[in-house]
Scaffold this active site. Structure first.
Site, PDB file in Angstrom:
ATOM      1  N   SER A 242       0.819  -1.206   0.000  1.00  0.00           N
ATOM      2  CA  SER A 242       0.000   0.000   0.000  1.00  0.00           C
ATOM      3  C   SER A 242       0.861   1.267   0.000  1.00  0.00           C
ATOM      4  O   SER A 242       1.723   1.406  -0.850  1.00  0.00           O
ATOM      5  CB  SER A 242      -0.943  -0.076   1.196  1.00  0.00           C
TER       6      SER A 242
ATOM      7  N   LYS B  76       4.228   2.096  -2.364  1.00  0.00           N
ATOM      8  CA  LYS B  76       4.619   3.283  -3.145  1.00  0.00           C
ATOM      9  C   LYS B  76       6.072   3.620  -2.795  1.00  0.00           C
ATOM     10  O   LYS B  76       6.898   3.912  -3.662  1.00  0.00           O
ATOM     11  CB  LYS B  76       3.709   4.480  -2.798  1.00  0.00           C
TER      12      LYS B  76
ATOM     13  N   TRP C 280     -10.176   0.434  -4.733  1.00  0.00           N
ATOM     14  CA  TRP C 280      -9.607   1.762  -4.423  1.00  0.00           C
ATOM     15  C   TRP C 280      -8.201   1.899  -5.037  1.00  0.00           C
ATOM     16  O   TRP C 280      -7.786   2.961  -5.464  1.00  0.00           O
ATOM     17  CB  TRP C 280      -9.577   1.917  -2.898  1.00  0.00           C
TER      18      TRP C 280
ATOM     19  N   HIS D  87      -7.614  -5.782   0.242  1.00  0.00           N
ATOM     20  CA  HIS D  87      -6.383  -5.011   0.446  1.00  0.00           C
ATOM     21  C   HIS D  87      -5.648  -5.565   1.673  1.00  0.00           C
ATOM     22  O   HIS D  87      -6.063  -5.332   2.809  1.00  0.00           O
ATOM     23  CB  HIS D  87      -6.820  -3.563   0.693  1.00  0.00           C
TER      24      HIS D  87
HETATM   25  C1  GCU Z   1      -5.330   4.800   1.968  1.00  0.00           C
HETATM   26  C2  GCU Z   1      -4.759   5.580   0.816  1.00  0.00           C
HETATM   27  C3  GCU Z   1      -3.973   4.683  -0.144  1.00  0.00           C
HETATM   28  C4  GCU Z   1      -2.970   3.850   0.614  1.00  0.00           C
HETATM   29  C5  GCU Z   1      -3.661   3.114   1.736  1.00  0.00           C
HETATM   30  C6  GCU Z   1      -2.730   2.305   2.645  1.00  0.00           C
HETATM   31  O1  GCU Z   1      -6.359   3.960   1.501  1.00  0.00           O
HETATM   32  O2  GCU Z   1      -5.800   6.260   0.174  1.00  0.00           O
HETATM   33  O3  GCU Z   1      -3.318   5.469  -1.129  1.00  0.00           O
HETATM   34  O4  GCU Z   1      -2.294   2.983  -0.261  1.00  0.00           O
HETATM   35  O5  GCU Z   1      -4.323   4.041   2.576  1.00  0.00           O
HETATM   36  O6  GCU Z   1      -1.572   2.643   2.804  1.00  0.00           O
HETATM   37  O7  GCU Z   1      -3.233   1.338   3.240  1.00  0.00           O
END
Ligand code: GCU
Length: 407
Positions: A247, A251, A338, A388
């Site tokens: 997540s 990144k 998402w 997720h």
């Molecule tokens: C939120 C955010 C995402 C990210 C996520 C996470 O949902 O909007 O961009 O990847 O958190 O880190 O779990």
């Protein structure tokens, strides 16, 4: 910058409403020249793409550190019931007479004196990834979480082992892999506040936040992974390091892979918007959404692309391409809309032509995105069933894929 804070349009989950857009071609330079081989890619195209991501998206690291140190503060050669050697390493970073410390938790498999290691951040502290009673509890600011028994922004004994389900440590050790992890809040607490964390070490007198083109939190976390690598690459029991992240930390892992060629492989688990997913599809989370909810993650300069994705001369497949020819695994989950699983798959597919310049395989134009049907090339992809998360299924795939290059 008011635009990024303005109310955001509802997220789109309807494939028929995805706008038509031109996919920026990794093999055509900004000036319109065709790139036909890896030499041209390395010598000009890669650099211009890199610089765009650096200045306009994640933000530049302002300067070099003044000092760097590490110390093994705890070690047990008979940890986890004899399965592993455990080391905890304190890393110290210094700049302008200010300092920051973070701890690496490292397990190396017993019986493999030269092991590949998965390196990744955790969300709530090193002591949450295992119930090993000897793992040091972080002193850093933590996000509160009732389920994980973290309140008053402080981790305690009560949260030991609460995230074990995401870290298949036994599986890794059984296959001869090590694992290294760091609590990401020790590098930069995940809040919209630039007074603390790594950024603050680099300020000139009177400065309170990074300059417009300088780093947000994702770039700081990526930088922290490289500082962990400074230690790991000198540990004689480690053969190579594969950087991993889920997540927001996926990144960070991707940007770490793009900025630091010492990572032998990169894994993006459900990294989504600003990670592996294409921004121009505007499916699920968008740049406008992410810059509003998490204004500290990217460089300030990225805010000008909020709700203006069509203005971007790049898209996230070109971030993936910066990692070529090193192995890269992009993974999605079906119910994680998402993060736009289709946008992550297409991104891997569009990055493949850069891997092909090096005669490496990726996701071909005839490959289809099928649930629980991994495509394990140098540039690999899978879409797992479910949400997720990071699951044993994900780790089974990553370990099997790493067997093809890491040993
Ligand atoms: C939120 C955010 C995402 C990210 C996520 C996470 O949902 O909007 O961009 O990847 O958190 O880190 O779990």
């Amino acid at each position: 910058m008011t635009s990024a804070l303005a109310a955001q349009p509802e997220a789109n989950y309807d494939e028929t409403k995805v706008p038509k857009f031109l996919v920026p071609d990794p093999l055509t330079s900004f000036g319109g020249d065709a790139i036909t081989d890896s030499k041209q890619w390395e010598e000009n195209r890669k650099l211009e793409i890199y610089q765009f991501f650096e200045k306009q998206i994640y933000g530049k690291v302002p300067d070099l550190l003044d000092e760097y140190s590490f110390k093994v503060i705890e070690q047990d050669n008979n940890a986890l019931g004899g399965k592993a050697q455990r080391k905890q390493i304190a890393v110290g970073l210094k700049k302008n007479n200010r300092s920051l410390n973070f701890n690496i938790l490292l397990y190396l498999p017993t019986g493999n004196e030269n092991a590949p290691v998965f390196l990744g951040y955790n969300f709530y502290g090193n002591h949450t990834v295992t119930n090993d009673p000897n793992v040091i509890i972080t002193e850093a600011w933590s996000g509160n979480n009732e389920d994980f028994k973290i309140s008053n922004n402080k981790a305690t004994e009560a949260s030991r082992g609460v995230r074990m389900n995401r870290w298949a440590i036994d599986k890794m050790l059984d296959k001869g892999y090590g694992v290294a992890t760091v609590y990401y809040g020790e590098i930069d607490p995940d809040k919209n506040d630039f007074s603390d964390g790594l950024h603050s070490l680099f300020y000139e007198e009177g400065q309170t936040k990074p300059k417009t083109n300088e780093w947000g939190s994702i770039a700081a976390w990526a930088y922290g992974l490289s500082r962990a690598m400074d230690y790991l690459e000198n540990d004689t029991n480690i053969s190579s390091v594969i950087v991993f992240g889920h997540s927001r930390l996926g990144k960070a892992a991707l940007w770490a892979g793009a900025t630091d060629p010492r990572f032998a492989g990169v894994i993006s688990n459900d990294s989504g918007c600003g990670g592996a997913a294409l921004s121009k599809r505007k499916f699920g989370e968008t740049i406008g959404q992410i810059n509003t909810s998490f204004p500290h993650w990217f460089s300030e300069s990225f805010k000008k692309y909020s709700n203006k994705e069509e203005m971007l001369p790049v898209d996230q497949h070109e971030l993936l391409a910066l990692i070529a020819p090193r192995p890269l695994y992009v993974a999605s989950a079906v119910e994680d809309e998402w993060a736009d699983p289709k946008g992550e798959f297409l991104s891997a597919q569009y990055a493949t032509k850069v891997y092909e310049l090096y005669d490496k395989k990726g996701i071909s134009s005839t490959d289809v995105q099928e649930v629980n049907h991994p495509i394990k090339q140098t540039l690999a992809y899978h879409m797992r069933s479910g949400k997720h998360d990071v699951t044993d299924y994900d780790w089974d795939q990553y370990i099997a894929w790493a067997e093809t290059f890491a040993k």
